[in-house]
Design a protein around this motif. Structure first.
Motif, PDB file in Angstrom:
ATOM      1  N   MET A   1       0.677  -1.679  -0.066  1.00 44.96           N
ATOM      2  CA  MET A   1      -0.432   0.087   0.174  1.00 44.96           C
ATOM      3  C   MET A   1       1.298   0.916   0.017  1.00 44.96           C
ATOM      4  O   MET A   1       1.870   1.493   0.476  1.00 44.96           O
ATOM      5  N   ARG A   2       0.106   2.000  -0.374  1.00 43.27           N
ATOM      6  CA  ARG A   2       1.164   3.475  -1.193  1.00 43.27           C
ATOM      7  C   ARG A   2       0.618   4.265   0.510  1.00 43.27           C
ATOM      8  O   ARG A   2      -0.181   4.905   0.312  1.00 43.27           O
ATOM      9  N   THR A   3       1.072   4.653   1.384  1.00 42.87           N
ATOM     10  CA  THR A   3       0.978   5.052   2.423  1.00 42.87           C
ATOM     11  C   THR A   3       1.366   6.288   2.733  1.00 42.87           C
ATOM     12  O   THR A   3       2.580   6.494   2.397  1.00 42.87           O
ATOM     13  N   LEU A  35      -8.799   6.117   1.003  1.00 38.10           N
ATOM     14  CA  LEU A  35      -8.091   6.522  -0.369  1.00 38.10           C
ATOM     15  C   LEU A  35      -8.009   8.058  -0.353  1.00 38.10           C
ATOM     16  O   LEU A  35      -9.195   8.454  -1.162  1.00 38.10           O
ATOM     17  N   CYS A  77      -4.135   5.853   1.545  1.00 38.53           N
ATOM     18  CA  CYS A  77      -3.804   4.928   0.583  1.00 38.53           C
ATOM     19  C   CYS A  77      -3.760   6.050  -0.491  1.00 38.53           C
ATOM     20  O   CYS A  77      -4.646   6.676  -0.971  1.00 38.53           O
ATOM     21  N   GLU A  78      -2.367   6.444  -0.839  1.00 42.55           N
ATOM     22  CA  GLU A  78      -2.297   8.179  -2.086  1.00 42.55           C
ATOM     23  C   GLU A  78      -3.485   7.993  -3.216  1.00 42.55           C
ATOM     24  O   GLU A  78      -2.749   6.464  -4.198  1.00 42.55           O
ATOM     25  N   THR A  79      -4.286   8.453  -3.613  1.00 41.87           N
ATOM     26  CA  THR A  79      -4.351   7.906  -4.689  1.00 41.87           C
ATOM     27  C   THR A  79      -4.610   9.189  -6.010  1.00 41.87           C
ATOM     28  O   THR A  79      -3.801   9.230  -7.721  1.00 41.87           O
ATOM     29  N   LYS A  85      -5.593   4.438 -10.453  1.00 47.58           N
ATOM     30  CA  LYS A  85      -5.420   4.337  -8.652  1.00 47.58           C
ATOM     31  C   LYS A  85      -6.109   4.513  -7.455  1.00 47.58           C
ATOM     32  O   LYS A  85      -5.915   3.660  -6.698  1.00 47.58           O
ATOM     33  N   CYS A  89      -6.143   1.401  -5.364  1.00 43.44           N
ATOM     34  CA  CYS A  89      -5.511   1.183  -3.041  1.00 43.44           C
ATOM     35  C   CYS A  89      -6.957   0.501  -2.444  1.00 43.44           C
ATOM     36  O   CYS A  89      -7.043  -0.172  -1.857  1.00 43.44           O
ATOM     37  N   LYS A  92      -5.717  -3.203  -2.025  1.00 42.37           N
ATOM     38  CA  LYS A  92      -4.857  -2.873  -1.520  1.00 42.37           C
ATOM     39  C   LYS A  92      -5.251  -2.970   0.320  1.00 42.37           C
ATOM     40  O   LYS A  92      -4.565  -3.633   0.862  1.00 42.37           O
ATOM     41  N   THR A  93      -6.342  -2.633  -0.031  1.00 44.30           N
ATOM     42  CA  THR A  93      -7.036  -1.734   1.728  1.00 44.30           C
ATOM     43  C   THR A  93      -8.260  -2.376   1.873  1.00 44.30           C
ATOM     44  O   THR A  93      -8.615  -2.833   3.600  1.00 44.30           O
TER      45      THR A  93
END
Length: 434
Positions: A1-3, A35, A77-79, A85, A89, A92-93
């Motif tokens: 995850m892009r946190t 998100l 999670c960066e969109t 994206k 996210c 992924k979450t």
């Protein structure tokens, strides 16, 4: 995850995802991923909203040990407000989430069918597909406290002095982001224009045109609409307000939806923006108990990412309210099922049984910040209505009492659009409501 790594490094009780989770919080955690988008052309709008949400969760974790003793994990999670994206996210979450927040109408539309299969409730406060108010058709989707069609109805009634027949023969421009969000009010506005005899002039603004709207405002000068309604977001709002001030378009004839009522956008034009109005289902109140607790336990304690001055703004405090609605849905589920760690299906029931009465709003410490509303099996919006806020040159002030949308105009269109959606996505499950 892009946190958001900064969140992990702050001394905050809100957890971040995966490897950053503290061992002490390994048990009894409620995962409520966001998100969010703190980057890209919409970051100026998305950041204060994310900060308000995060700070409310941090405050509950600090003050109350979470919710009924269960910590709240507000991982982001960066969109970048990018639909693709956003879907990534969501995927992924979703594993341990009890609720998901798409934070974009485009992402909401993509996630909507997935959430029905995954049985994860979507919480899209004041955005998303307006027909989601139909809880029979959209069992897993919620857009309280007011929908885009509620906002469109209130705006039109504002410029018509309460009677849409007063708009007969007039021209109303809809300056909108050329994106699912910006197109959302068009079906209702077209129906009302045909019924009441006014001309609707949609003027789209592409993602690459947001900061240079010279072509759109040339069209506005040429067409001379009686009113301009703005469905803008992020950099588009500042671009539109700058052009309006430059071309001396009368600000008292320029109004926006709640996402086009951001303090930072109006501060770009300052005094020149005086008279601009926005409908809003939220209003900042620094003296509310919840806000005072956030200031003491989070902001003053150095556990917030909020920029100086952000605490006072409409969007930051709207983020607080969005988190409060989500948490209240979880609490209602806890009470109903007698469990501290509820699952997504139980939270869905909680969101379907929200009761933000005046008494409950006061108990939550949110006095004066949101109008009362109540959701149900068949009504996933609640229809709180909203205030008209007006820019006085330095800040937004209330310019009306709470206004309600015209349900007689909206509900039939909701029924049609919900049926169309279900037909287009067969087999589409529905729930029976008593």
């Amino acid at each position: 995850m892009r946190t958001i790594l900064k969140s992990a490094l702050l001394a905050t009780s809100v957890l971040v995802a995966g490897a950053f989770a503290a061992p002490a919080f390994a048990q009894d955690v409620l995962h409520v991923p966001n998100l969010s988008y703190r980057t890209g052309p919409f970051a100026t709008s998305g950041t204060p909203l994310a900060n308000g949400q995060l700070d409310y969760l941090t405050m509950l974790n600090e003050r109350d040990g979470g919710l009924n003793g269960v910590k709240l994990d507000g991982s982001e999670c960066e969109t970048g407000y990018n639909t693709e994206k956003g879907v990534e996210c969501y995927e992924k979450t979703k594993g341990n989430a009890v609720v998901t927040q798409p934070w974009s109408t485009g992402i909401t539309l993509q996630v909507l069918p997935k959430s029905h299969v995954d049985k994860i409730p979507i919480l899209a406060p004041g955005y998303g597909f307006s027909a989601m108010q139909d809880g029979k058709t959209f069992e897993w989707a919620f857009n309280p406290p007011s929908s885009y069609w509620d906002g469109a109805s209130i705006l039109l009634n504002t410029i018509a002095d309460g009677n849409l027949d007063n708009l007969k023969g007039k021209k109303v421009a809809l300056l909108h982001l050329d994106h699912p969000y910006g197109k959302e009010p068009i079906p209702l506005m077209e129906a009302l224009a045909a019924k009441h005899g006014f001309t609707l002039l949609p003027i789209p603004v592409g993602l690459k045109e947001m900061q240079n709207q010279s072509a759109q405002w040339l069209q506005i000068r040429r067409e001379k609409p009686d009113f301009v309604l703005m469905w803008g977001w992020g950099a588009m709002n500042g671009g539109a307000l700058t052009e309006a001030a430059k071309t001396k378009y009368p600000m008292n004839q320029f109004l926006g939806i709640w996402w086009a009522g951001h303090d930072a956008d109006l501060k770009l034009v300052g005094e020149a923006g005086k008279g601009y109005r926005s409908v809003s289902w939220s209003f900042p109140n620094n003296d509310a108990k919840a806000m005072q607790d956030i200031k003491k336990l989070v902001v003053d304690a150095g556990k917030s990412q909020a920029a100086p001055g952000e605490f006072d703004t409409v969007f930051y405090q709207r983020g607080v309210l969005i988190a409060a609605m989500m948490v209240e849905g979880i609490k209602v589920a806890q009470d109903k099922y007698g469990a501290k760690v509820v699952n997504a299906e139980q939270v869905r029931w909680g969101l379907e049984n929200l009761d933000f009465s005046e008494a409950r709003i006061k108990e939550l410490g949110l006095d004066g910040m949101i109008p009362p509303f109540k959701t149900s099996c068949s009504n996933h919006t609640g229809h709180a209505g909203g205030w008209i806020l007006e820019w006085d040159g330095a800040k937004f002030v209330k310019a009306s009492e709470v206004m309600q949308a015209d349900r007689a105009a909206i509900d039939p269109i909701v029924e049609v659009k919900a049926k169309e959606y279900a037909e287009a996505n067969k087999p589409w499950p529905t729930q029976a409501c008593q």
